[in-house]
Motif scaffolding. Structure first.
Motif, PDB file in Angstrom:
ATOM      1  N   GLN A 177      -6.035   7.490  14.675  1.00 48.07           N
ATOM      2  CA  GLN A 177      -7.262   6.404  15.038  1.00 48.07           C
ATOM      3  C   GLN A 177      -7.896   5.768  14.087  1.00 48.07           C
ATOM      4  O   GLN A 177      -7.456   4.696  13.294  1.00 48.07           O
ATOM      5  CB  GLN A 177      -8.262   6.391  16.087  1.00 48.07           C
ATOM      6  CG  GLN A 177      -7.564   6.426  17.523  1.00 48.07           C
ATOM      7  CD  GLN A 177      -8.143   6.960  18.607  1.00 48.07           C
ATOM      8  OE1 GLN A 177      -9.326   6.386  18.956  1.00 48.07           O
ATOM      9  NE2 GLN A 177      -8.366   8.214  19.601  1.00 48.07           N
ATOM     10  N   LEU A 178      -8.966   7.136  12.549  1.00 48.87           N
ATOM     11  CA  LEU A 178      -9.490   6.957  11.958  1.00 48.87           C
ATOM     12  C   LEU A 178      -8.373   6.521  10.504  1.00 48.87           C
ATOM     13  O   LEU A 178      -8.553   5.277  10.198  1.00 48.87           O
ATOM     14  CB  LEU A 178      -9.682   7.805  11.173  1.00 48.87           C
ATOM     15  CG  LEU A 178     -11.097   7.756  11.918  1.00 48.87           C
ATOM     16  CD1 LEU A 178     -11.870   9.755  11.610  1.00 48.87           C
ATOM     17  CD2 LEU A 178     -12.328   7.027  11.996  1.00 48.87           C
ATOM     18  N   GLU A 179      -7.411   7.120  10.395  1.00 53.63           N
ATOM     19  CA  GLU A 179      -6.341   6.557   9.667  1.00 53.63           C
ATOM     20  C   GLU A 179      -5.968   5.060   9.743  1.00 53.63           C
ATOM     21  O   GLU A 179      -5.504   4.701   8.859  1.00 53.63           O
ATOM     22  CB  GLU A 179      -5.287   7.708   9.604  1.00 53.63           C
ATOM     23  CG  GLU A 179      -3.882   6.909   8.206  1.00 53.63           C
ATOM     24  CD  GLU A 179      -4.461   7.301   7.090  1.00 53.63           C
ATOM     25  OE1 GLU A 179      -3.710   6.910   5.851  1.00 53.63           O
ATOM     26  OE2 GLU A 179      -5.392   7.873   6.967  1.00 53.63           O
TER      27      GLU A 179
ATOM     28  N   GLN B 184       0.475  -1.090  -0.007  1.00 50.20           N
ATOM     29  CA  GLN B 184       0.232  -0.378   0.486  1.00 50.20           C
ATOM     30  C   GLN B 184       1.143   1.046   0.295  1.00 50.20           C
ATOM     31  O   GLN B 184       2.416   1.377   0.433  1.00 50.20           O
ATOM     32  CB  GLN B 184      -0.672  -0.257   1.298  1.00 50.20           C
ATOM     33  CG  GLN B 184      -0.424  -0.126   2.696  1.00 50.20           C
ATOM     34  CD  GLN B 184      -0.346   1.163   3.138  1.00 50.20           C
ATOM     35  OE1 GLN B 184      -0.885   2.374   3.040  1.00 50.20           O
ATOM     36  NE2 GLN B 184       0.765   1.545   3.560  1.00 50.20           N
ATOM     37  N   PRO B 185       0.478   2.397  -0.852  1.00 48.11           N
ATOM     38  CA  PRO B 185       1.388   3.714  -0.950  1.00 48.11           C
ATOM     39  C   PRO B 185       1.613   4.422   0.540  1.00 48.11           C
ATOM     40  O   PRO B 185       2.525   5.501   0.533  1.00 48.11           O
ATOM     41  CB  PRO B 185       0.360   4.098  -2.117  1.00 48.11           C
ATOM     42  CG  PRO B 185      -0.843   4.049  -1.118  1.00 48.11           C
ATOM     43  CD  PRO B 185      -0.790   3.070  -1.014  1.00 48.11           C
ATOM     44  N   ASN B 186       1.487   4.489   1.561  1.00 45.56           N
ATOM     45  CA  ASN B 186       1.757   4.634   2.656  1.00 45.56           C
ATOM     46  C   ASN B 186       3.375   4.764   3.254  1.00 45.56           C
ATOM     47  O   ASN B 186       3.666   3.633   3.160  1.00 45.56           O
ATOM     48  CB  ASN B 186       1.288   4.880   3.919  1.00 45.56           C
ATOM     49  CG  ASN B 186      -0.581   5.725   3.492  1.00 45.56           C
ATOM     50  OD1 ASN B 186      -0.522   6.968   3.576  1.00 45.56           O
ATOM     51  ND2 ASN B 186      -1.688   5.332   3.287  1.00 45.56           N
TER      52      ASN B 186
ATOM     53  N   VAL C  85      -6.036   2.380  -2.734  1.00 45.36           N
ATOM     54  CA  VAL C  85      -8.257   1.958  -2.183  1.00 45.36           C
ATOM     55  C   VAL C  85      -8.069   3.517  -1.079  1.00 45.36           C
ATOM     56  O   VAL C  85      -7.201   4.295  -1.084  1.00 45.36           O
ATOM     57  CB  VAL C  85      -7.408   1.324  -1.296  1.00 45.36           C
ATOM     58  CG1 VAL C  85      -8.387   0.779  -0.553  1.00 45.36           C
ATOM     59  CG2 VAL C  85      -6.711  -0.480  -2.181  1.00 45.36           C
ATOM     60  N   TYR C  86      -9.353   4.305  -1.850  1.00 49.34           N
ATOM     61  CA  TYR C  86      -9.209   4.884  -1.385  1.00 49.34           C
ATOM     62  C   TYR C  86     -10.557   5.438  -0.614  1.00 49.34           C
ATOM     63  O   TYR C  86     -11.356   4.205  -0.396  1.00 49.34           O
ATOM     64  CB  TYR C  86     -10.242   6.452  -2.505  1.00 49.34           C
ATOM     65  CG  TYR C  86      -9.486   6.519  -3.243  1.00 49.34           C
ATOM     66  CD1 TYR C  86      -8.191   7.275  -3.757  1.00 49.34           C
ATOM     67  CD2 TYR C  86      -9.257   6.428  -4.736  1.00 49.34           C
ATOM     68  CE1 TYR C  86      -7.506   7.215  -4.773  1.00 49.34           C
ATOM     69  CE2 TYR C  86      -7.843   5.728  -5.772  1.00 49.34           C
ATOM     70  CZ  TYR C  86      -7.080   6.336  -5.412  1.00 49.34           C
ATOM     71  OH  TYR C  86      -6.562   6.944  -6.788  1.00 49.34           O
TER      72      TYR C  86
ATOM     73  N   PHE D 173       1.000   3.352   9.671  1.00 50.81           N
ATOM     74  CA  PHE D 173       0.316   2.815  10.875  1.00 50.81           C
ATOM     75  C   PHE D 173       0.140   1.385  11.137  1.00 50.81           C
ATOM     76  O   PHE D 173      -0.007   0.920  12.014  1.00 50.81           O
ATOM     77  CB  PHE D 173      -0.819   3.353  11.655  1.00 50.81           C
ATOM     78  CG  PHE D 173      -0.061   5.016  11.510  1.00 50.81           C
ATOM     79  CD1 PHE D 173       0.979   5.594  11.791  1.00 50.81           C
ATOM     80  CD2 PHE D 173      -1.166   6.077  10.437  1.00 50.81           C
ATOM     81  CE1 PHE D 173       0.635   7.343  12.116  1.00 50.81           C
ATOM     82  CE2 PHE D 173      -0.808   7.441  10.661  1.00 50.81           C
ATOM     83  CZ  PHE D 173      -0.007   8.013  10.960  1.00 50.81           C
ATOM     84  N   LEU D 174       0.703   0.935  10.388  1.00 51.07           N
ATOM     85  CA  LEU D 174       1.205  -0.936   9.829  1.00 51.07           C
ATOM     86  C   LEU D 174       2.339  -1.384  10.657  1.00 51.07           C
ATOM     87  O   LEU D 174       3.462  -0.501  10.430  1.00 51.07           O
ATOM     88  CB  LEU D 174       0.039  -1.230   8.823  1.00 51.07           C
ATOM     89  CG  LEU D 174      -0.541  -1.085   8.108  1.00 51.07           C
ATOM     90  CD1 LEU D 174      -1.231  -0.972   6.439  1.00 51.07           C
ATOM     91  CD2 LEU D 174      -2.110  -0.888   8.766  1.00 51.07           C
TER      92      LEU D 174
END
Length: 142
Positions: A54-56, A6-8, A75-76, A14-15
């Motif tokens: 937290q949401l992110e 994933q792109p972050n 993914v959006y 935060f994974l």
């Protein structure tokens, strides 16, 4: 699992490598070291994890379900609903994050997610949201 599909990127990733996938449920321990920079700047004398982060975190975990099964480039977020924050998450809290995929339809993926205490399962926050996989997105027939 390679979480970098994933792109972050850090520091906004935060994974961690401890993601568990069981059917349509994903879970992982919340890695407090990933948030150290936030605790240093958000409410310096009473540090806690902001609601937006937290949401992110919940969103990034849920997106792994789509990245792993469909391998899109992006993914959006389509919408967040029922976002509830019960108590603050402080540095000392030992937490888990979970995300349950509850529905897939034409590239839209609905999730229920929460952050909770690893020891007594007290819920810190929860949210329901829809993610979009643009490679699967199909318009409604007219």
């Amino acid at each position: 699992m390679n979480i970098y599909n994933q792109p972050n990127l850090p520091p906004f990733l935060f994974l961690n490598e401890h993601i568990t996938i069981s059917g349509s449920r994903l879970s992982m321990p919340l890695s407090q070291e990933l948030y150290e920079w936030i605790y240093d700047v958000h409410w310096k004398h009473d540090p806690n994890l902001p609601a937006s982060i937290q949401l992110e975190t919940m969103t990034q975990l849920a997106a792994i379900f789509i990245f792993k099964s469909k391998n899109p480039k992006h993914v959006y977020v389509r919408e967040y609903t029922k976002c509830i924050f019960y108590k603050k998450i402080a540095i000392k809290n030992d937490c888990m994050v979970s995300a349950d995929n509850i529905k897939n339809n034409r590239g839209l993926y609905s999730f229920d997610s929460k952050i909770f205490s690893s020891s007594d399962h007290t819920i810190f926050s929860r949210s329901s949201f829809v993610l979009i996989n643009p490679t699967e997105l199909v318009s409604k027939p007219e």
